[in-house]
Design a protein around this motif. Structure first.
Motif, PDB file in Angstrom:
ATOM      1  N   PHE A  20       0.868  -1.172   0.000  1.00  0.00           N
ATOM      2  CA  PHE A  20       0.000   0.000   0.000  1.00  0.00           C
ATOM      3  C   PHE A  20       0.911   1.230   0.000  1.00  0.00           C
ATOM      4  N   SER A  21       0.902   1.970  -1.097  1.00  0.00           N
ATOM      5  CA  SER A  21       1.885   3.048  -1.272  1.00  0.00           C
ATOM      6  C   SER A  21       1.201   4.415  -1.205  1.00  0.00           C
ATOM      7  N   LEU A  22       1.840   5.350  -0.546  1.00  0.00           N
ATOM      8  CA  LEU A  22       1.224   6.676  -0.462  1.00  0.00           C
ATOM      9  C   LEU A  22       2.270   7.792  -0.519  1.00  0.00           C
ATOM     10  N   ALA A  23       1.794   8.960  -0.920  1.00  0.00           N
ATOM     11  CA  ALA A  23       2.671  10.136  -0.990  1.00  0.00           C
ATOM     12  C   ALA A  23       1.846  11.395  -0.822  1.00  0.00           C
ATOM     13  N   THR A  24       2.497  12.441  -0.351  1.00  0.00           N
ATOM     14  CA  THR A  24       1.850  13.758  -0.334  1.00  0.00           C
ATOM     15  C   THR A  24       2.547  14.640  -1.377  1.00  0.00           C
ATOM     16  N   ILE A  61      -5.407   5.285   7.238  1.00  0.00           N
ATOM     17  CA  ILE A  61      -4.449   4.678   6.290  1.00  0.00           C
ATOM     18  C   ILE A  61      -4.262   3.199   6.640  1.00  0.00           C
ATOM     19  N   ILE A  62      -4.100   2.931   7.927  1.00  0.00           N
ATOM     20  CA  ILE A  62      -3.904   1.543   8.360  1.00  0.00           C
ATOM     21  C   ILE A  62      -5.123   0.712   7.963  1.00  0.00           C
ATOM     22  N   SER A  63      -6.302   1.250   8.247  1.00  0.00           N
ATOM     23  CA  SER A  63      -7.530   0.494   7.932  1.00  0.00           C
ATOM     24  C   SER A  63      -7.640   0.261   6.430  1.00  0.00           C
ATOM     25  N   MET A  64      -7.320   1.293   5.662  1.00  0.00           N
ATOM     26  CA  MET A  64      -7.420   1.179   4.205  1.00  0.00           C
ATOM     27  C   MET A  64      -6.463   0.100   3.684  1.00  0.00           C
ATOM     28  N   ALA A  65      -5.228   0.146   4.182  1.00  0.00           N
ATOM     29  CA  ALA A  65      -4.225  -0.835   3.740  1.00  0.00           C
ATOM     30  C   ALA A  65      -4.702  -2.243   4.057  1.00  0.00           C
ATOM     31  N   LYS A  80       4.301   4.255  13.407  1.00  0.00           N
ATOM     32  CA  LYS A  80       4.078   3.794  14.783  1.00  0.00           C
ATOM     33  C   LYS A  80       2.818   2.929  14.861  1.00  0.00           C
ATOM     34  N   LEU A  81       1.755   3.411  14.208  1.00  0.00           N
ATOM     35  CA  LEU A  81       0.494   2.658  14.232  1.00  0.00           C
ATOM     36  C   LEU A  81       0.649   1.311  13.518  1.00  0.00           C
ATOM     37  N   ALA A  82       1.396   1.334  12.409  1.00  0.00           N
ATOM     38  CA  ALA A  82       1.609   0.087  11.660  1.00  0.00           C
ATOM     39  C   ALA A  82       2.295  -0.946  12.550  1.00  0.00           C
ATOM     40  N   LYS A  83       3.292  -0.491  13.310  1.00  0.00           N
ATOM     41  CA  LYS A  83       3.995  -1.401  14.233  1.00  0.00           C
ATOM     42  C   LYS A  83       2.994  -2.016  15.205  1.00  0.00           C
ATOM     43  N   ASP A  84       2.136  -1.132  15.747  1.00  0.00           N
ATOM     44  CA  ASP A  84       1.152  -1.624  16.717  1.00  0.00           C
ATOM     45  C   ASP A  84       0.202  -2.640  16.095  1.00  0.00           C
ATOM     46  N   ASN A  85      -0.013  -2.505  14.768  1.00  0.00           N
ATOM     47  CA  ASN A  85      -0.960  -3.393  14.097  1.00  0.00           C
ATOM     48  C   ASN A  85      -0.275  -4.577  13.405  1.00  0.00           C
TER      49      ASN A  85
END
Lengths: 360, 732
Positions: free
Chosen positions: A101-105, A138-142, A169-174
């Motif tokens: 799941f790739s993202l950019a601003t 983002i986590i939920s979407m991925a 950080k959230l990704a680590k937690d998940n």
């Protein structure tokens, strides 16, 4: 008469509310900056060290001085969200075959005139149509798309540092993985804080001379080398990409110097990708890199002793992984597609040699 | 009619009585001036365009600079007339011109190489401006000065300028013929050298063969030296690539370089393909082949050097494989053995004349960043294509460059305008967001973007390619990529579909080009579209201001006549550009028969000037005729299907302009021919310059044809009102 004055006042207030400058409460306060005299601020996130007066944007266009505070204009505002094969990043020793799941601003702290993603990297955030997505979303979407890896990519993720850090950080937690696809143009302090939350990186070593960096990217080489060394010292798994541009950074001497530097400073086990240049953005009349030059570069790197050397952007050429010990093909790829994987427990299935990287 | 310059259109032959200039030598001088103008303008601008990798905006910047410098030259002549002996200065300048124009062409690669920061990078607009200015200034200033200087040799004031104009027009006609006759030379530089040699011969004849024949020898010695310098810098600009082939044709220039083992192909300075383009062709052709159940008969346009033909042939059961290509130079570079049928015709005219039917029609042309290319992306063209498709599952595939991981407003506008035109004709329309976006149109229901379906079709047909496999299909067509395209196609701005009349795709391509250069003007674009009346009024206001400025510099006596000369040049130059546009949308590249176009114009102008001196018609009557001509274009431009009508119309516009300008000049009061020439020549040039710039930069990229025509009518109505006011008050 009184009514008229009343309406005028309401009008003025509404106008001020709507147009009176940027509203800081909409943005996230940035990190790594210092306040100077007269409401000037100095951003210490990347080696550009922008000193900004009020309302001024940084070189990255994504950080702004608003009333003496530095704000990130792109927190929670990705403009590009896609699913890519991990091989496209490119990462060849990190969960082969995974979908990312790739993202950019919007924005970038370099100005590469050959940028493949110039439509986002060279634009102001306010000119780009962005999503509104919190790190949690983002986590939920991925997860929703079945991706266990999140990549910060396309533009330079350093410019959305705060957003990236919170997502990581959230990704680590998940229990998810995060990948940082970077040009390495970041200062040491933010880098060291970020690394513990990352699982892998692809560092774009765009050239190996200050001249090249100045002329083609408006950046400098040394900070990128420092990033590579720090990632190595802090045990972050990474691969290096060198985009070979004809007439720019394709001399054998330069490639040789780069390979020697890699060998001397971080060892021979980090995969190195030589990518084929295609005309993009302003450099759109420079021809693509001849395959012969890419093959020569691969040979130079192998002669130097680097174990894992790949050719990128040329499907079917130099994209398989070979065991440095027994010489057998241990990962077979066809373009972006994984055909066979003979790595078990991070070792060559044939001879038991430990292969660097993260394999499930 | 715009002196030596409005030139996309001017050309050449037959002198004498028509000019009415009493002195034979003076007559010949005007003729030589016209001849040099048109030949050097055509070839220098073309060279600039190639070396800037330019589009129509770049061309118009250069052309406008040309016109501006001509006008400046004629104004400067006013100063020279006070101090220098005219006869000798005219001789000197006419002799100097051919040398100068060659030197200027040689300077182009030198300046591009020295001033552009690196090879292969886009040339920025300020640099286009600076280099063009340096290259064009010497020749144009002299050309601009020569007209009033030659007029100065005539003692009569009345009609001298018009007679001079007629001489110049005829010179241009002959210059066009010369270009046409020796166009077989496939090197732009040598072509310029040869046509300028002819002008040297004329000049030598003019000033005495005995005394001046040495000049011809000098010129012949000069050519190889300056050509050597040109070639050196031209090659230098590709280094370290080796330039191994460079040929011009009627359609453009093909350069081939080698770098290592790789050959690179450039078309008019743009990178086109290389030895390994086949890798990208695998993916491109792969996606298209999967959209038809059993593709057999295939027509391809574009991509010959990119390996499309070999790639298509790698699929089983291919029947007819036809390829349309006009340029022999490209075909000569195609070395793969093949049994394909080359159709040496322009695609649209082939489709009109052919009765063949195809399963697939694959077109890979560059983005519609020029008026010429836009025609391949219009509703009208797609309708033509639909007639050549075999059955309901047959399909058309075209390409547009990819916005990559993010689609900007400009890209979205481009995609929308073309997609809507395609969808108007084909009920089933799909975009595959590959390395290049592939737009597909069909009448059946076989088209798909679905990853599973495409992957299954690929597996069922046993297709196995390095660059086209399940991972590529997933990476290209996954849900998020498709969503991105859908979002772009249905974004708020909702661009109008691309048609011949409203070339939206061209407009968005120009915005994209400007955005790439780092200037973001899409907001300006939105603003202008919203306040179009204000915008058009400001253009109108500019015409008054510019006329005022010219009047100040030239010291002309009558502002109204000045304004009318300026605006007539403006209006008719825009009309000519519109005619060229209409011509291109119907018949393809205008270069193919530009000589007929330009010659009919010059002949029309000659006739107009000639009879303008003899008749005296009310100005408003002439303006009404002009308005009627515009109305005719307004009503009929979609129905003009016979190119002779365009040329007749072109002839009539020029003739009317000739009469109008003659009448206007007759009304101006001057006490010397040279002053009259300075004023007239500069106004005419500036009017054309402003018209050209307005059309190509300010009007056409923003509005459709009908609105531009209405704007021109508005300008003429203002002229009529001003004429009426002038009659009443006589106070201008």
């Amino acid at each position: 008469m009184k009514k008229g004055i009343g309406f005028s006042l309401i009008g003025i207030i509404l106008f001020l509310l709507l147009f009176a400058g940027t509203k800081p409460e909409l943005f996230k306060e940035a990190r790594f900056y210092e306040v100077l005299l007269n409401n000037y601020v100095k951003c210490n996130l990347c080696p550009n060290y922008c000193v900004l007066k009020e309302n001024q944007l940084g070189i990255c266009r994504s950080r702004q001085n608003i009333k003496g505070k530095l704000y990130s204009l792109v927190y929670g505002k990705p403009v590009a969200i896609h699913i890519d094969p991990i091989e496209k990043k490119p990462l060849n020793h990190f969960l082969p075959g995974a979908r990312v799941f790739s993202l950019a601003t919007a924005g970038c702290n370099l100005r590469c005139n050959f940028c493949q993603n110039w439509t986002i990297s060279q634009t102001d955030p306010q000119d780009a149509q962005a999503y509104d997505l919190s790190p949690q979303e983002i986590i939920s979407m991925a997860k929703g798309y079945g991706c266990k890896v999140i990549a910060f990519t396309y533009t330079e993720p350093t410019i959305f540092y705060e957003y990236m850090l919170d997502i990581a950080k959230l990704a680590k937690d998940n229990g998810m993985y995060t990948v940082w696809v970077t040009c390495g143009y970041i200062n040491q302090e933010p880098l060291q804080e970020l690394i513990p939350y990352l699982d892998a990186a692809n560092i774009d070593l765009k050239g190996f001379s200050e001249d090249f960096y100045t002329q083609y990217t408006t950046g400098t080489l040394q900070p990128v080398l420092n990033t590579i060394k720090t990632c190595h010292e802090l045990d972050l798994y990474f691969e290096i990409t060198n985009l070979i541009i004809p007439q720019a950074n394709d001399s054998e001497k330069i490639i040789n110097e780069m390979c020697n530097w890699i060998k001397d400073n971080i060892g021979v086990d980090y995969p190195l990708h030589f990518s084929r240049f295609y005309p993009h953005y302003k450099l759109d009349n420079r021809p693509p890199t001849p395959l012969g030059i890419l093959e020569s570069a691969k040979k130079i790197a192998e002669r130097t002793g680097i174990h894992y050397v790949y050719i990128g952007n040329v499907p079917g050429l130099g994209d398989d992984t070979f065991c440095p010990s027994c010489g057998r093909k241990i990962i077979e790829r066809d373009g972006l597609q994984l055909i066979n994987n003979f790595i078990e427990d991070e070792k060559c299935k044939f001879c038991g040699y430990k292969i660097p990287g993260i394999f499930e | 009619m715009k002196n030596a310059s409005s030139a996309v259109i001017k050309y050449p032959v037959f002198l004498n009585k028509l000019t009415g200039v009493s002195n034979k030598k003076t007559r010949l001088k005007f003729f030589v001036l016209g001849y040099i103008s048109i030949t050097s303008q055509t070839l220098l601008l073309r060279e600039l365009l190639i070396q800037f990798n330019g589009n129509e905006i770049v061309y118009m910047i250069c052309l406008s600079l040309w016109l501006f410098l001509i006008a400046s030259g004629s104004i400067m002549a006013k100063i020279i007339l006070r101090s220098i002996i005219t006869a000798s200065s005219v001789k000197l300048l006419l002799i100097l011109l051919p040398f100068l124009q060659l030197a200027c062409m040689a300077a182009i690669p030198l300046l591009v190489g020295k001033l552009n920061p690196m090879t292969g990078i886009m040339v920025d607009i300020p640099l286009v401006f600076i280099i063009s200015l340096i290259v064009l200034m010497p020749g144009c200033i002299i050309l601009g000065m020569l007209f009033p200087l030659i007029c100065h040799e005539q003692d009569k004031v009345r009609f001298t300028v018009i007679r001079g104009y007629i001489g110049e027009c005829l010179g241009m006609v002959s210059g066009g013929l010369a270009l046409l006759l020796i166009l077989v030379i496939d090197k732009n530089f040598l072509l310029l050298a040869l046509v300028q040699f002819l002008s040297m011969m004329l000049t030598v004849v003019l000033f005495g063969i005995r005394k001046n024949s040495l000049l011809l020898l000098l010129y012949l010695l000069f050519v190889p030296i300056i050509h050597g310098i040109y070639l050196r810098w031209y090659h230098e600009n590709f280094k370290p690539q080796q330039l191994i082939y460079s040929q011009d044709s009627r359609y453009g220039r093909l350069d081939v370089t080698s770098y290592g083992e790789q050959k690179n192909y450039y078309w008019d300075g743009h990178y086109l393909a290389d030895t390994y383009s086949r890798l990208a062709a695998e993916q491109f052709i792969g996606f298209i082949m999967l959209q038809h159940p059993a593709p057999r008969d295939i027509l391809v346009a574009g991509g010959l050097l990119s390996g499309y033909i070999e790639e298509i042939k790698s699929y089983p059961d291919i029947g007819t494989l036809a390829y349309t290509e006009l340029d022999n130079n490209i075909i000569s570079q195609y070395q793969a053995p093949s049994n394909i049928g080359f159709i040496r015709k322009e695609l649209q005219s082939y489709l009109r004349s052919s009765t063949g039917k195809y399963d697939l029609i694959i077109i890979d042309y560059p983005d519609p960043a020029s008026i010429f290319l836009n025609r391949y992306y219009t509703r009208e063209f797609f309708r033509l294509i639909s007639l050549r498709l075999k059955d309901k599952n047959s399909l058309l595939a075209i390409t547009l460059s990819s916005g990559g991981n993010y689609i900007t407003e400009e890209y979205a506008g481009l995609y929308q305008s073309v997609y809507q035109a395609l969808h108007y004709i084909f009920p089933a329309t799909v975009i595959i967001p590959a390395q290049k976006n592939i737009l597909l149109g069909s009448n059946g229901d076989y088209l798909t973007q679905a990853v599973e379906v495409l992957t299954k079709r690929m597996q069922d047909r046993h297709i196995r390619k390095d660059n086209f496999n399940a991972a590529v299909i997933f990476s290209t067509c996954n849900e998020l990529r498709i969503d991105q395209i859908k979002k772009a196609l249905h974004s708020e701005q909702q661009a109008i579909l691309n048609t011949v009349k409203s070339p939206r795709a061209y407009q968005y391509s120009l915005l994209l080009w400007i955005q790439k250069l780092g200037y973001r003007i899409s907001n300006v674009y939105v603003f202008v579209k919203k306040y179009r009346c204000l915008y058009l009024a400001s253009i109108l206001l500019l015409t008054f201001i510019i006329t005022g400025l010219i009047k100040t510099f030239t010291g002309s006596p009558n502002y109204l006549a000045q304004y009318q000369i300026f605006s007539i040049s403006y209006i008719n130059f825009v009309m000519q550009l519109l005619l060229i546009y209409i011509f291109q949308t119907r018949y393809g590249s205008v270069y193919f028969i530009i000589f007929i176009f330009t010659m009919t114009f010059m002949l029309g102008a000659t006739l107009g000037f000639h009879y303008g001196m003899k008749i005296n018609l009310p100005m408003n009557f002439l303006f009404i005729i002009n308005i009627m001509m515009i109305l005719f274009l307004f009503l009929a431009h979609q129905r003009i299907d016979f190119f002779l009508i365009i040329f007749i119309f072109n002839f009539l516009i020029a003739a009317l302009e000739g009469v109008l300008l003659t009448q206007l000049l007759h009304r101006s009061t001057y006490n010397s021919a040279s002053k009259q020439a300075v004023s007239f020549y500069s106004l005419d040039s500036m009017g054309a310059m402003f018209g050209g710039l307005c059309f190509s930069v300010l009007l056409f990229p923003l509005f459709d044809l009908n609105l531009i025509l209405i704007f021109l009518i508005g300008l003429l109505l203002i002229n009529m009102i001003l004429s009426s006011v002038d009659r009443k008050y006589k106070s201008w």
